[in-house]
Design an enzyme around this catalytic site. Structure first.
Site: not given
Length: 278
Positions: A136, A149, A153, A184
């Site tokens: 990401s 997150y 990542k 998404t």
């Protein structure tokens, strides 16, 4: 067994993973589509002799090994692994519980490690293979409200950078994909987990962040189908790129990261250069 290239794709039951499966099948490859619910994965696609749906919870190394055994038993090899499965725990670090941090890291960092650990013996035996891991822009720069997150990542990027040097002697390539905002299911209620409010000092900022993230669902500029096509393209490059910055917004972010890093270097260059022994 098959003479076709075999792609093994995680998180294939919905969202971006499903687009990857469709693109690989359309390109004429055999595909192992994996997900926590194998029946759901199977129902997501038309029946094909080139498609094998397997159960795989990436947080389970036993699941990963079983899925890889099934893939090799059916097709005889694995040429491309796409580590796509992930989760999203949003919230201020102070409000995220240790359990939520563990769950984020387990799904998004340790999960790809589990699957790669299971696939590597197959690729080493073949003396060929390509490991593509979806990271990401949050693997390039941290964002407010995304501590968990981004931690996962950033870990993915560091692990993959190190893995590249280790597996290259066996003919195995690696690619980190850093997408920007793609349309998404990551921001749907089924995929996003928010920290419970617990620190009053964050109330005002939290409200703005919640409004922003919920408003982005279904409005992201990136087309997952086009990203799937891009994966087919880069997988056929010789050599494939070690990193692919995916999307115009991702390029803008990456260029800003480079500029900021250069500025930080120059701001304290003299002090940094003075730190060796006299």
């Amino acid at each position: 067994m098959t003479s076709k290239k075999v792609w093994f794709i995680t998180g294939a039951g919905r969202g971006m993973g499903a687009d990857f499966v469709k693109a690989a099948l359309a390109a004429g490859y055999a595909v192992v589509a994996s997900g926590r619910d194998a029946d759901r994965v199977s129902k997501a696609f038309a029946k094909s002799d080139d498609l094998l749906a397997v159960k795989l919870d990436v947080t389970s190394l036993a699941d990963a090994k079983a899925a890889v055994r099934a893939a090799v038993a059916r097709f005889g090899r694995i040429d491309v692994l796409v580590n796509n499965a992930a989760s999203f725990y949003a919230g201020y670090f102070e409000e995220l519980t240790p359990e939520q941090m563990d769950q984020q890291l387990s799904a998004t960092l340790v999960g790809p490690m589990n699957v790669t650990r299971a696939v590597l013996p197959v690729m080493r035996k073949q003396r060929s293979g390509h490991i593509i891991t979806i990271s990401s822009t949050a693997g390039l720069v941290g964002f407010e409200f995304c501590a968990a997150y981004a931690a996962s990542k950033f870990g993915v990027d560091g692990w993959m950078e190190s893995l590249q040097a280790e597996v290259a002697p066996f003919g195995i390539d690696t690619t980190i994909v850093n997408p920007g905002f793609f349309r998404t299911e990551l921001l749907t209620e089924q995929s996003t987990n928010y920290a419970e409010p617990s620190v009053k000092d964050y109330d005002e900022a939290r409200a703005k962040q919640m409004e922003f993230w919920k408003s982005q669902n279904g409005q992201q500029p990136g087309d997952p189908g086009k990203l799937a096509g891009a994966l087919i393209t880069i997988a056929n490059q010789d050599p494939p790129p070690r990193r692919f910055i995916a999307g115009a917004d991702a390029i803008a972010t990456a260029e800003q990261v480079v500029a900021d890093l250069k500025a930080q270097i120059e701001a304290n260059r003299k002090l940094s250069m003075s730190l060796t022994f006299d």
